[in-house]
Scaffold this motif. Sequence first.
Motif, short mmCIF file in Angstrom:
data_model
loop_
_atom_site.label_atom_id
_atom_site.label_comp_id
_atom_site.label_asym_id
_atom_site.label_seq_id
_atom_site.Cartn_x
_atom_site.Cartn_y
_atom_site.Cartn_z
N ARG A 224 0.77 -1.22 0.14
CA ARG A 224 -0.31 0.47 -0.15
C ARG A 224 1.45 1.40 -0.11
N SER A 225 0.70 2.49 -1.55
CA SER A 225 1.12 3.59 -0.96
C SER A 225 2.44 3.21 -1.53
N ALA A 226 2.96 2.08 -1.73
CA ALA A 226 4.30 2.11 -2.04
C ALA A 226 5.06 2.60 -3.27
N VAL A 227 6.18 2.99 -3.74
CA VAL A 227 6.12 3.65 -4.81
C VAL A 227 7.51 3.58 -5.56
N PHE A 228 7.31 2.70 -6.97
CA PHE A 228 7.91 1.94 -7.84
C PHE A 228 8.63 2.73 -8.87
N GLU A 229 9.91 3.18 -8.51
CA GLU A 229 10.44 4.36 -9.61
C GLU A 229 10.86 3.71 -10.74
N ARG A 230 11.42 2.73 -10.91
CA ARG A 230 11.66 2.08 -12.38
C ARG A 230 10.78 0.40 -12.36
N VAL A 231 11.39 -0.03 -12.83
CA VAL A 231 10.59 -1.58 -12.96
C VAL A 231 10.65 -2.12 -11.90
N ALA A 232 9.29 -2.67 -11.94
CA ALA A 232 8.45 -3.80 -10.90
C ALA A 232 8.44 -4.78 -11.40
N GLY A 233 9.36 -5.35 -11.24
CA GLY A 233 9.14 -7.25 -11.30
C GLY A 233 8.23 -7.93 -10.68
N PHE A 234 7.36 -8.77 -10.92
CA PHE A 234 6.82 -9.93 -10.21
C PHE A 234 6.39 -10.53 -10.91
N ARG A 235 7.19 -11.26 -12.38
CA ARG A 235 6.86 -12.43 -12.98
C ARG A 235 7.08 -13.41 -11.96
N SER A 236 5.34 -14.32 -12.39
CA SER A 236 5.84 -15.73 -11.75
C SER A 236 5.89 -15.62 -9.99
N ALA A 237 5.45 -14.19 -9.64
CA ALA A 237 5.30 -14.51 -8.12
C ALA A 237 3.71 -15.55 -7.78
N VAL A 238 4.15 -15.97 -6.05
CA VAL A 238 3.06 -16.59 -6.62
C VAL A 238 2.55 -15.66 -4.72
N PHE A 239 0.88 -15.40 -5.05
CA PHE A 239 0.61 -14.76 -3.97
C PHE A 239 -0.15 -15.15 -3.18
N LYS A 240 -0.40 -15.76 -1.58
CA LYS A 240 -0.90 -17.57 -1.31
C LYS A 240 -2.07 -16.48 -0.78
N GLY A 241 -1.60 -15.64 0.24
CA GLY A 241 -3.00 -14.79 1.04
C GLY A 241 -2.81 -13.39 0.24
N ASP A 242 -3.71 -12.41 0.47
CA ASP A 242 -3.74 -11.25 0.20
C ASP A 242 -2.60 -10.59 -0.46
N ALA A 243 -2.74 -10.03 -1.33
CA ALA A 243 -2.16 -8.71 -2.53
C ALA A 243 -2.39 -7.38 -2.33
N GLY A 244 -2.25 -6.79 -1.37
CA GLY A 244 -2.27 -5.22 -1.80
C GLY A 244 -1.25 -4.45 -1.77
N PHE A 245 -2.28 -3.75 -3.05
CA PHE A 245 -1.27 -2.40 -3.47
C PHE A 245 -1.19 -1.28 -3.81
N VAL A 246 -2.74 -1.08 -2.64
CA VAL A 246 -3.85 -0.83 -2.63
C VAL A 246 -2.78 1.06 -2.49
N SER A 247 -3.01 2.35 -3.62
CA SER A 247 -2.25 3.87 -3.79
C SER A 247 -1.20 3.60 -4.01
N ALA A 248 -1.01 1.89 -4.35
CA ALA A 248 1.33 2.07 -4.86
C ALA A 248 1.28 2.52 -6.20
N VAL A 249 2.32 3.00 -6.24
CA VAL A 249 2.43 4.26 -7.59
C VAL A 249 3.59 3.14 -8.71
N PHE A 250 3.30 2.94 -9.74
CA PHE A 250 4.70 2.07 -10.41
C PHE A 250 5.25 2.97 -11.25
N GLU A 251 6.60 4.20 -11.44
CA GLU A 251 6.87 5.35 -12.06
C GLU A 251 6.98 4.16 -13.71
N GLY A 252 7.66 3.34 -13.55
CA GLY A 252 8.17 2.78 -14.47
C GLY A 252 7.18 1.44 -15.03
#
Length: 683
Positions: A224-252
């Motif tokens: 939540r509210s995290a800021v990614f100023e460049r590339v954010a890579g979550f390829r093949s990631a496994v989220f077995k619980g809730d995944a929260g990216f609320v208000s996250a900023v992906f600038e790349g």
Amino acid sequence: MNRSRPQDVYYGNLRPWSRRTMSTSLLPPWPYCADGADPATDPVGCRGIHVSGYTTCLAHLADADRNTYLAGLTPGARIDHRGTTFTESLLDALLGALRDPVTGNPNLGDAWFESATFKGDAWFESATFKGDAWFESAVFKRDAWFESAVFKRDAWFESAVFEGDAGFELAVFEGDAGFDSAVFKGDAWFRSAVFERAAWFWSAVFKGGAEFRSAVFERGAEFRSAVFERVAGFRSAVFKGDAGFVSAVFEGDAWFDSAVFERVAEFGSAAFKGDAGFESAVFEGDAWFRSAAFEGGAGFVSAVFEGDAWFDSATFIEADNVGPLVCAGRVVLSGANFGGPVTLSFVACRLECRRTRWSSTAEIRLRYATVDFAHAVFEYPLTIAAEPDPFVLIDGRQLAEDPFSSAPGPWVRVVSLRGVDAAHLVLSDLDLSRCLFAGTVHLDQLRLEGACTFDTAPPAAWRRWPPVRFTERRILAEEHHWRASQPGAVRGWNAAVLGAGRTGPLQLAPVYRALRKAFEDGMHEPGAADFYYAEMEMRRHADDIPRSERGLLTAYWALSGYGLRASRTLAWLGAAMLLTIVLLMAFGLAQDTPKQTATGTVPADGGKVTFEIDKDDPQNPTGNRFTGERLEKALNVTLNSVVFRSSGQDLTTAGTYIEMTSRLTEPVLLGLVVLAIRNRVKR
């Protein structure tokens, strides 16, 4: 010094409210070294905690005392070096004293490095933290490497600053992992890391690349509210619980290709300023992208949503393609905004586009979906079309539709167009049998292409009194609902039309009129005829027309079905001809054919003879009037009357009036028959 951590309190997917925060006081809350303190410039000096048994921190401890302290450490020992400044050699010496002789890797118990500063590279590779690991507000001046490290209990890096690269590849977090407000100025590597409990990255800042490829989050993951100023890579990631990216900023760019979200995935109010890639991602729970902003591409090719996909109030600025994707539940685009030309390709159970705004051309291609398009806003051509065959991907493969393998067919149904300006709307191969049209603007400019189907009246439904038979014709869902609500309604009318409300004949008449014009403009005369019939039906049942007009419309309906029911008019024509024949046989044909007679006088002197030729008036018939001869004459008179010809038969006075009436009514009925047939075959 033993410090206990407050018990975390959870509220659903929310972050623990009782998370401890660092004191903002200038003075550390522990006994500190104070080396180098200067009342003028630095009244505190070194903030390192005292080494047990000494009055200075580890960095400023005398060499002999430091060696004694390190020699007394054993693998798995508890250490506390809060606020201490570590050089690379000092950290190596500390970890060397804690190495397990069997594995050769550092083995730490509770490890307190809160507010510590690491001036050189910090190498914690393959280290095992058997107790809690505290790195809150720590500063890593160069690279920090925790590759293959194992955190047996909680690991806290809140507000830590990584000025170089941070490597957590293959790290295992068996307890909670907290990176809230952490700052990663270099690249952050979490490839194949395993988070067995909650992972907290609230308000974390990733100024370099963030790589979480193949990471496993077995409990909640909060960005939540995290800021990614460049590339954010979550390829093949496994989220077995809730995944929260609320208000996250992906600038790349943000890549979640082939990621698996086993529970809820929350991206509400997230900002994707680069491309957002979710190709082949699997969302096993609901996916929330409410109010998210996609400034670049939104790639959901082959994505699978096993629950609902919520994109309500989301903004798509430059996304030219969304999908093709598969959603076993609802795709909600209500209130979303599309800034550029876009093609949406969905295999879904339901698509909701209420109050969606389209600022450019758009094409929506669907399979299996039920579409709610109420109050959508668009000023450019927009097409909603059913895709007859499975979507084909770029590599030539067909999109898998496993959730719909047992579905009866790929038909797409529209349930509402209320409030839509249909001037630029094109519908192709859609089921409109349950669609609500009342309130649609410029409906006469709607374009219907392909096999767009409407509902029909109940087949061969009879009502006893007054006798009414509902013949098959195209009909709107609102009329179904209205007729089902009338007293004495026959079976077959559908009353369960969601949202139909109190729509009645007064509202439906202009709707049918507009649809009739749309069919006429499309050169679909049979369809236009059905809607003309429906328009007249609504006018006949409306409460605002005068009684005289209603009577005229009722007569028009009863005689010919508003000029559209040839069978009905033929029946009336046959009945009229039969009645004419019967009346002529009974009253119209004379008893005998009158003979001409000549009367006059013969002058006595043999001069000119003058005769007056006359004919007796036809005599009213007596005796047996229904004979074959009289039938033939009556039929001859009747058939000639239908085509405006005189039969030349001698008729009684009553017969003359019968013929006049026949010559007025029966040709009109014949004309209505021709008109009805023409309306059904005209193209």
